[in-house]
Scaffold this motif. Structure first.
Motif, PDB file in Angstrom:
ATOM      1  N   SER A 225       0.796  -1.340   0.387  1.00  0.00           N
ATOM      2  CA  SER A 225       0.189   0.176  -0.404  1.00  0.00           C
ATOM      3  C   SER A 225       0.931   1.411   0.532  1.00  0.00           C
ATOM      4  N   PRO A 226       0.653   2.459  -0.519  1.00  0.00           N
ATOM      5  CA  PRO A 226      -0.411   2.200  -1.666  1.00  0.00           C
ATOM      6  C   PRO A 226      -0.727   1.950  -2.939  1.00  0.00           C
ATOM      7  N   GLY A 227       0.316   1.342  -3.022  1.00  0.00           N
ATOM      8  CA  GLY A 227       0.460   0.666  -4.347  1.00  0.00           C
ATOM      9  C   GLY A 227       1.295   1.469  -5.675  1.00  0.00           C
TER      10      GLY A 227
ATOM     11  N   GLU B  91      -2.641  10.562  -2.929  1.00  0.00           N
ATOM     12  CA  GLU B  91      -4.330  10.159  -1.920  1.00  0.00           C
ATOM     13  C   GLU B  91      -4.577   9.062  -2.931  1.00  0.00           C
ATOM     14  N   VAL B  92      -3.669   8.694  -3.767  1.00  0.00           N
ATOM     15  CA  VAL B  92      -4.225   7.748  -4.341  1.00  0.00           C
ATOM     16  C   VAL B  92      -4.086   5.946  -3.633  1.00  0.00           C
ATOM     17  N   LEU B  93      -4.956   5.260  -4.034  1.00  0.00           N
ATOM     18  CA  LEU B  93      -4.427   4.047  -3.368  1.00  0.00           C
ATOM     19  C   LEU B  93      -5.058   2.632  -3.435  1.00  0.00           C
ATOM     20  N   ILE B  94      -4.246   1.990  -4.432  1.00  0.00           N
ATOM     21  CA  ILE B  94      -4.526   0.890  -5.346  1.00  0.00           C
ATOM     22  C   ILE B  94      -5.361   0.028  -4.444  1.00  0.00           C
ATOM     23  N   THR B  95      -6.921  -0.350  -5.089  1.00  0.00           N
ATOM     24  CA  THR B  95      -7.376  -1.271  -4.156  1.00  0.00           C
ATOM     25  C   THR B  95      -7.397  -2.892  -5.209  1.00  0.00           C
ATOM     26  N   ASN B  96      -8.294  -3.823  -4.692  1.00  0.00           N
ATOM     27  CA  ASN B  96      -8.620  -5.468  -5.012  1.00  0.00           C
ATOM     28  C   ASN B  96      -9.543  -4.629  -6.030  1.00  0.00           C
TER      29      ASN B  96
ATOM     30  N   SER C  41      -2.114  -5.930  -4.043  1.00  0.00           N
ATOM     31  CA  SER C  41      -2.906  -5.321  -5.014  1.00  0.00           C
ATOM     32  C   SER C  41      -1.501  -6.791  -6.036  1.00  0.00           C
ATOM     33  N   PRO C  42      -1.865  -7.228  -6.562  1.00  0.00           N
ATOM     34  CA  PRO C  42      -0.559  -7.848  -7.193  1.00  0.00           C
ATOM     35  C   PRO C  42      -0.279  -6.678  -7.990  1.00  0.00           C
ATOM     36  N   SER C  43       1.170  -7.672  -8.305  1.00  0.00           N
ATOM     37  CA  SER C  43       2.458  -6.414  -8.712  1.00  0.00           C
ATOM     38  C   SER C  43       1.990  -6.139 -10.734  1.00  0.00           C
TER      39      SER C  43
END
Ligand SMILES: Cc1ncc(COP(=O)(O)O)c(C=O)c1O
Length: 478
Positions: A147-149, A172-177, A350-352
């Motif tokens: 996180s955050p990706g 401010e962006v967070l990568i999610t599934n 999350s998967p790279s």
């Protein structure tokens, strides 16, 4: 008298729906109908006039009344969704997993899932982006992307959001599934068990499942099929109940496909300001509008109104690139660190490889080029589906006129049970999403949602005829 002609008109309408009288066929004359039914000629004429007003029949001078071609009949939009009584725990969502699993059958015509058929998706380009990602970043692909990706992906997302008037810092962006995880994290960070969450009604069932999983209560706010969340209804709800959060999809809500006008958005944010309400914006369909210009985000407007802290933005590439990539994201200034930590606790990262591949597709312009064609294909798919529904479904059916996305919400004639219909359709190899799934109280018993983004062929045409016949039969039985 009024009662008599009404029931005669109803009876004749159901015979037309059932195919007893076919398109182009002449109905029995007024005199013969009045004799056979034992009613006055005035009553028979009034019944025929009503059928004419409803678009079932047309009168031809000196010839009589004929059944009209359905293709010309445009079904009206569904009525405004009904008022919610009180906040309640969500129920009835357990059936969803069974439905999703049974809809996986490869032979099925899939109108039920809001997932575009793979022919709409850039599968070749994704394959290429994935293999390039693997080849060029073997070490990074094997490692956690905590996180955050992935930074390059967050930069690309921030750039795109900036282009739609939403100034976003990659931090401010967070990568999610997917968007589902974003919705879960947003609600988890904003609420305690027992809190009240206002939702559009009807709403996306995955949101109801999150509300259920977090032990929250849903308050269903009537939502207009063309203009979205009912602002007055929300205002009343806020005066009456301690609502913590409102989850809204201003751009092409699922299942209605409506686009919230600017003035409603402003009114929503003003209400949020007055009542200290947090807003979760679900923008998963935002890239899929039928107009050339992409609609703005609510978060961008909140920034202009100096209240960005009250909005958490959620989205994903599931409807535009591929749901299997499981790449979504969220944007929040006020809750950035809490959200990143909660994401880390839930599943570390999350998967790279998929993050790398999507970043490349955004950077190269491939995504934007794909979107241009996709929006057109989806607009065509929705119009074609609407046309077939007008042809094959009974007259008392209402359908939405989506302005984006790829689903249509259908109100069936009163008394037709959507759950029973879904079961019967499944037996014929057709999946549909029954209306009760879209409500915390399982209302919308005579509604269904259909996905239009199927691979269009003769089987699909046939399936729609079968579905229309099932609805007609069910309407006649009631
Ligand atoms: C309105 C809405 N939000 C969120 C989701 C979940 O999306 P994802 O597959 O990216 O988790 C969906 C999927 O159908 C949806 O329709």
């Amino acid at each position: 008298m009024a009662h008599l002609y009404n029931s005669l008109a109803l009876e004749l309408a159901s015979r037309i729906d059932a195919g007893v009288y076919q398109v182009g066929q002449r109905l029995p004359g007024v005199r013969s109908t009045s004799q056979s039914r034992g009613v006055s000629t005035a009553t028979a004429v009034a019944a025929y006039r009503q059928l004419e007003d409803e678009g079932y029949i047309e009168s031809r001078p000196r010839s009589g009344f004929y059944v009209r071609s359905r293709a010309r009949v445009v079904l009206p939009e569904p009525r405004l969704s009904r008022r919610s009584a009180r906040p309640i725990p969500v129920n009835g969502q357990q059936m969803m997993l069974g439905l999703v699993q049974s809809a996986q059958r490869p032979d099925l015509i899939r109108f039920g899932a809001a997932v575009p058929d793979h022919s709409y998706l850039p599968t070749r380009a994704i394959e290429k982006a994935l293999s390039t990602a693997m080849r060029l970043n073997r070490v990074q692909v094997s490692a956690y992307e905590f996180s955050p990706g992935l930074l390059t992906l967050r930069q690309q997302i921030a750039r795109r959001m900036g282009e739609t008037g939403c100034i976003t810092d990659p931090d401010e962006v967070l990568i999610t599934n997917g968007c589902q995880e974003a919705l879960y994290l947003a609600l988890k960070s904003l609420t305690e068990p027992g809190d009240v969450v206002a939702v559009e009604s009807p709403t996306y069932y995955g949101l109801l499942q999150v509300i259920d999983a977090l032990g929250l209560k849903a308050l269903e706010i009537p939502t207009h099929p063309g203009e979205g969340l009912g602002i007055e209804a929300l205002q009343l709800a806020l005066e009456q109940w301690p609502v913590k959060v409102c989850v809204v999809t201003p751009n092409f809500n699922n299942p209605l496909g409506c686009l919230m006008p600017h003035n409603r958005r402003v009114a929503l944010l003003e209400l949020a300001r007055t009542h200290g309400l947090s807003i979760v914006e679900d923008d998963i369909y935002g890239d899929l509008g039928f107009d050339l210009r992409r609609p703005d985000t609510l978060l961008g407007l909140a920034q202009n109104m100096g209240m960005a802290d009250q909005v958490i933005y959620c989205s994903s590439f599931s409807k535009t690139l591929a749901p299997g990539l499981r790449i979504g994201w969220m944007v929040s200034t006020a809750h950035r660190d809490t959200l990143a930590f909660q994401k880390f606790v839930m599943n570390s990262a999350s998967p790279s490889i998929t993050q790398l591949a999507v970043a490349t597709m955004l950077e190269s312009g491939r995504y934007e080029r794909h979107l241009r064609g996709l929006r057109q294909s989806m607009a065509q798919a929705v119009h074609r589906m609407a046309d077939r529904l007008c042809q094959h479904f009974p007259m008392k059916t209402c359908i939405t006129r989506p302005q984006g996305g790829f689903v249509i919400w259908v109100e069936l004639p009163n008394g037709v049970d959507a759950n029973e219909l879904a079961q019967k359709a499944l037996e014929k190899g057709i999946s549909i999403a029954p209306g009760p799934l879209f409500s915390a109280t399982q209302k919308y018993r005579n509604h269904i949602r259909l996905s239009c983004a199927v691979l269009w062929n003769e089987r699909v045409e046939k399936a729609l005829k079968i579905l229309g016949q099932l609805v007609t039969d069910a309407a006649v039985e009631k």
